[in-house]
Scaffold this active site. Sequence first.
Site, short mmCIF file in Angstrom:
data_model
loop_
_atom_site.label_atom_id
_atom_site.label_comp_id
_atom_site.label_asym_id
_atom_site.label_seq_id
_atom_site.Cartn_x
_atom_site.Cartn_y
_atom_site.Cartn_z
N THR A 15 -37.12 16.01 -28.53
CA THR A 15 -36.38 14.92 -29.18
C THR A 15 -34.89 15.01 -28.87
OG1 THR A 15 -36.18 16.29 -31.14
CG2 THR A 15 -38.01 14.74 -31.10
N ALA A 254 -27.17 22.23 -34.45
CA ALA A 254 -28.05 21.06 -34.44
C ALA A 254 -27.68 20.18 -33.26
CB ALA A 254 -27.89 20.30 -35.75
N LYS A 255 -28.37 19.06 -33.18
CA LYS A 255 -28.17 18.20 -32.02
C LYS A 255 -26.74 17.69 -31.90
CE LYS A 255 -32.84 17.31 -31.07
NZ LYS A 255 -33.64 17.53 -32.26
N ARG A 256 -26.02 17.64 -33.06
CA ARG A 256 -24.63 17.14 -32.99
C ARG A 256 -23.72 18.07 -32.18
NH1 ARG A 256 -25.48 19.19 -38.11
NH2 ARG A 256 -24.46 21.19 -38.29
N ASP A 257 -24.14 19.36 -32.05
CA ASP A 257 -23.29 20.33 -31.35
C ASP A 257 -23.52 20.23 -29.84
OD1 ASP A 257 -22.16 21.74 -33.70
OD2 ASP A 257 -24.28 22.18 -34.06
#
Length: 283
Positions: A15, A254-257
């Site tokens: 994802t 998380a994906k934001r990083d």
Amino acid sequence: MSVRGYVTRFAPSPTGLLHKGHAFSALTGFARAKAAGGRFLLRIEDIDFTRCRPQFEAALFEDLAWLGLEWEQPALRQSDHLADYSAALGRLEAMGLLYRCFKTRKEVLDAIGSAPHGRMEAYRGRRLGPAEEASRLAAGEPFAWRLALGEAQRLAGPLSFEEAGEGPRGEHGALPVDAGGAGDVVLARKDVGIAYHLAVVVDDARQGVTEVVRGRDLFEATHIQRLLQALLGLPAPAYRHHPLLSGPDGRRLAKRDRAETLRALRANGMTPEALRAELGFDA
Ligand code: GLU
């Protein structure tokens, strides 16, 4: 230490791009398998077609190989095995442990909203009467299959699981199963047709996994997964939950990083040796 027949798996969902936290998890499992003279498997958890993308799957194969990992070929792709998850769902239904839930997300939230610390997962519902159910089915209303948790727990009786790592509050050793926090968990989603927990237990058994190595964020999921194993007569692996890495802001990666994705690190000149060493593994 040699543990005969040791099998573990890394089970990412395509994802998004893998980040350092994924690398840590995969390297932990890989090192365990190597030390035990056992097997390291890769499983692509792609049943949620609303969020999974082929380009992320391609990227994760490439990133894991770059990291120096080797897994048995071919990797298991969950979308190739949907019939098996449906069969497991059918068994639970035949045991009278499932009910159809026609509620929308908002209705579920409203129903638990008044409960202290009401969480989506903690929902407890009920089976509809036959007439209402038949009319809603006839009207073509979509529904999810939920586990009737109370009945499932009564049938399974007391259970425990073996925690070889540590839960978020230092839990370790033989732990009693308390699946209450999961509520009447959804085992087949309205949109996707199957849900995470059921696919995981079917596949951990199919792949002969003896120790599940994964992040502490999935510690709570173990309770419901152990219950499902018992109901389906599947063997129980041991669990080794590991700490989660935090990002520059101190919060869990998380994906934001984006800067912490393996792609970005590589583009900035990081070598796999340096990353393995940074994460505490022999370069
Ligand atoms: N696919 C899950 C994830 O990416 C992991 C499942 C598991 O390790 O049990 O979070």
